[in-house]
Scaffold this active site. Structure first.
Site, PDB file in Angstrom:
ATOM      1  N   ASN A  78       0.857  -1.180   0.000  1.00 28.57           N
ATOM      2  CA  ASN A  78       0.000   0.000   0.000  1.00 28.57           C
ATOM      3  C   ASN A  78       0.897   1.236   0.000  1.00 28.57           C
ATOM      4  OD1 ASN A  78      -2.915  -1.035   0.405  1.00 28.57           O
ATOM      5  ND2 ASN A  78      -1.722  -2.180   1.928  1.00 28.57           N
ATOM      6  N   GLU A  79       1.113   1.752  -1.185  1.00 27.51           N
ATOM      7  CA  GLU A  79       2.027   2.859  -1.372  1.00 27.51           C
ATOM      8  C   GLU A  79       1.380   4.176  -0.937  1.00 27.51           C
ATOM      9  OE1 GLU A  79       4.946   2.225  -1.907  1.00 27.51           O
ATOM     10  OE2 GLU A  79       5.355   0.830  -3.538  1.00 27.51           O
ATOM     11  N   PRO A  80       2.180   5.267  -0.829  1.00 25.79           N
ATOM     12  CA  PRO A  80       1.601   6.570  -0.531  1.00 25.79           C
ATOM     13  C   PRO A  80       0.437   6.896  -1.467  1.00 25.79           C
ATOM     14  CG  PRO A  80       3.979   6.696  -0.438  1.00 25.79           C
ATOM     15  CD  PRO A  80       3.651   5.311  -0.912  1.00 25.79           C
TER      16      PRO A  80
ATOM     17  N   SER B  80      -2.575   5.463  -0.808  1.00 24.70           N
ATOM     18  CA  SER B  80      -3.565   4.417  -0.543  1.00 24.70           C
ATOM     19  C   SER B  80      -4.598   4.933   0.458  1.00 24.70           C
ATOM     20  CB  SER B  80      -2.890   3.157   0.012  1.00 24.70           C
ATOM     21  OG  SER B  80      -1.984   2.615  -0.922  1.00 24.70           O
TER      22      SER B  80
END
Length: 646
Positions: free
Chosen positions: A172-174, A176
């Protein structure tokens, strides 16, 4: 392994309610990753056993990467030595690269089998890992079914997490969202850079992955996020004490009622109660903590140390220090003089001088100085200016290259050297046939595939030749260069073997043969795949053996720890700072340039894409700038060292 956080290692970790007032997630700090992993493994084992007594299942959310490997080692040990059964355990892994074949060396399916599943009695039907082989149009349905299976199993009892440098949990990258569920995502460039070493280059890292969502993770009854090492300290600080924001998905864990962050001391070093304990409660002041506090206050206010006032100390929670010592002027002078004494242009000691206020002894002179270099270029990258100074001042400098560094050589370099060799020895049929075999192998080689023993040897010879060239340039005799090729490293892959008795004996014997008055070793523990950490552990274990044997020469030996391309010591920790003038900085860079296989583009650059000489130059100049800002003399550059007590 001894703790290498000098300024905090001697202090108890404050954990009362006042001390943790800035922390929005419960945090447990352990001495090291071993004890922390054991703590988590015991909790999981206890839950499994209690559920077995009730005839119920346990549902675990599992993570991959280097962080949970010790946890899995303990779970396997509990199974084999204590009879812990996993027959009532159902697992759901966080994520998988996409696309990804399950038998790939980069696959999380393979990772989980090698580290856990192949060694325990968990039923195969109870294992769930995102499928990286799906057709793109089938991914959405798979993800919805993955969510449904978690719910049908009764929900996640414990979710294990690591944390990425961007603050990502799972993939879950920036950006998300809080309610995101299992889905396909595009990987952030920073995440891909961090994975590049495992894939032998950024171009080989997948751009997508399938991951549980933030909402899926937060649905777990309990969440345990683990982090090890100084490289994670900044993001742990932001996740635990910062504001919730989508740019750092880990901050969403602050919403969970039963989340705990488990760290070792270095990973917790930026938390307020560790970094600046005077901001949370009154401190028991000693010289080390006074030095750290004064430097922090100077940097925070942008004032030289000698300009700090009573009011400055009072305003920033150090009123009891003023009351205890008497005045800001007294504190400032004490810290300033301490810092002044760390600066020395004589890293081997200045002969015929008063050494009472110098970091190194004047006698004996000349000294035998042994520099341990984990890779064949760490010596010049990390302490090249000091190395040159030792040689210039007449000391007997020895350099021990602990590993071959062969996996960090591009395939094209092998072709280039063999082209040269075949041209020189035209008509040598044996060499021609060998070259043909190498070309054939490399043309068919897949990313991450292990080189043949022959090619591994060629790559080691390339790096050996470069190291010898750097030694000649610096004035170190070739006879004083030792290529140890420690066995733990020689796997041909990023993943290394655990170090063994053979590594320790080899190091022990080298120390005994040289009997140095000074040892310089890499204390940089944030290199991308842990080689520095293992190399330092081997040195420490060899030294411990010598101490037990009461080796006479060891009583007259200082051990200095340098740092490398990835980090620098905090000024408060430095016990020797060696000035590097403009001319010597150029000489240091020229020595780094001798390592041509690492020039322009390194195989394992870490998260910093600059060349190693650029990183070294900037780091040394930044250290000098920080000393200058504290009110000390202005230098071109400085290399910092911490003394390890024997």
């Amino acid at each position: 392994m001894p703790d290498l956080t000098p300024a905090t290692s001697s202090y108890p970790i404050p954990s009362d309610e006042e001390a943790v007032k800035f922390e929005k997630i419960r945090s447990s700090i352990h001495e090291n990753s071993e004890s922390a992993s054991h703590y988590v493994a015991c909790e999981i084992a206890e839950l499994i056993r209690s559920r077995q007594k009730e005839g119920k299942n346990v549902v675990l959310g599992l993570a991959t990467g280097s962080t949970p490997t010790k946890l899995y080692d303990y779970l396997v040990r509990f199974h084999k030595e204590e009879g812990l059964s996993f027959k009532n355990v159902i697992t759901f892994n966080l994520d998988e690269y996409y696309p990804m074949e399950p038998d790939s060396i980069h696959s999380y399916v393979r990772f989980m089998k090698e580290h856990l599943f192949d060694h325990i009695d968990i039923p195969a039907k109870n294992i769930h890992i995102p499928d990286g082989t799906l057709e793109k149009e089938d991914v959405r349905a798979f993800c919805l079914d993955y969510e449904k299976k978690i719910q049908q199993a009764g929900g996640l009892d414990i979710q294990i997490l690591g944390i990425g440098r961007t603050g990502h949990i799972g993939f879950n990258e920036p950006g998300s969202s809080l309610g995101s569920i299992t889905r396909m995502v595009r990987l952030d460039r920073v995440t891909r850079l961090d994975a590049a070493s495992d894939f032998f280059g950024l171009d080989n890292v997948p751009t997508k992955a399938i991951t549980m969502g933030v909402g899926t993770i937060l649905s777990a009854k309990r969440i345990i996020m683990m982090a090890w090492g100084e490289g994670k300290s900044d993001i742990i600080h932001k996740a635990v004490e910062g504001k919730q924001r989508e740019s750092i998905p880990a901050t969403f864990l602050q919403n969970h009622p039963n989340c705990e962050v488990i760290t070792d001391r270095p990973a917790a070093s930026a938390l307020t109660r560790i970094a600046t304990p005077w901001l949370v409660s009154e401190c028991d002041w000693d010289d080390i903590l006074i030095k750290r506090a004064a430097i922090w206050l100077s940097q925070t206010l942008g004032k030289a140390i000698l300009k700090l006032t009573n009011e400055d100390y009072n305003e920033y929670g150090m009123g009891n220090l003023i009351a205890e010592i008497g005045s800001a002027e007294h504190i400032n002078l004490q810290v300033f003089n301490n810092l002044q004494r760390t600066i020395s242009g004589w890293p081997g000691g200045k002969p015929n001088a008063d050494d009472s206020n110098r970091p190194e002894r004047r006698d004996p002179f000349p000294k035998r100085s042994l520099i341990f270099s984990p890779h064949p270029d760490d010596d010049v990258i990390s302490m090249g200016g000091t190395l040159l100074r030792l040689v210039d001042q007449g000391h007997q400098v020895h350099v021990a290259y602990q590993t071959s560094g062969n996996i960090a050589v591009f395939d094209d370099e092998v072709i280039r050297f063999l082209d040269f060799a075949t041209d020189i020895q035209e008509g040598n049929q044996e060499l021609h046939d060998q070259f043909k075999e190498v070309r054939t192998f490399l043309s068919q080689k897949k990313p991450g595939e292990v080189d043949s023993a022959e090619i591994q040897n060629f790559k080691a010879l390339i790096r050996k030749g470069e190291a010898l060239s750097a030694c000649r340039y610096c004035g170190v005799p070739e006879a004083n260069a030792y290529f140890m090729n420690l066995p733990f490293y020689e796997t041909g892959t990023v993943k290394k073997k655990p170090h063994s008795e053979a590594d320790i004996i080899q190091t022990y014997e080298l120390l005994q043969s040289i009997r140095p008055h000074q040892i310089f070793a890499a204390g940089d523990l944030s290199d991308p795949h842990g080689t520095h950490r293992v190399c330092l552990q081997i040195i420490f274990q060899a030294l411990e053996r010598l101490k037990k044997e009461e080796a006479s020469w060891l009583k007259d030996c200082y051990v200095w720890l340098y740092r490398g391309a990835w980090q620098e010591w905090d000024i408060a920790d430095m016990e020797m700072a060696v000035p590097i003038g403009p001319k010597d900085m150029e000489r240091k860079k020229n020595a780094i340039f001798k390592h041509q296989s690492q020039k322009d583009s390194a195989m394992f650059p870490g998260h910093d894409q600059r060349e190693f000489w650029q990183r070294a130059e900037q780091r040394n100049r930044e250290t000098a700038r920080r000393y200058d800002a504290l009110g000390l003399a202005e230098y071109e550059a400085l290399e910092g060292f911490v003394r390890y007590p024997l």
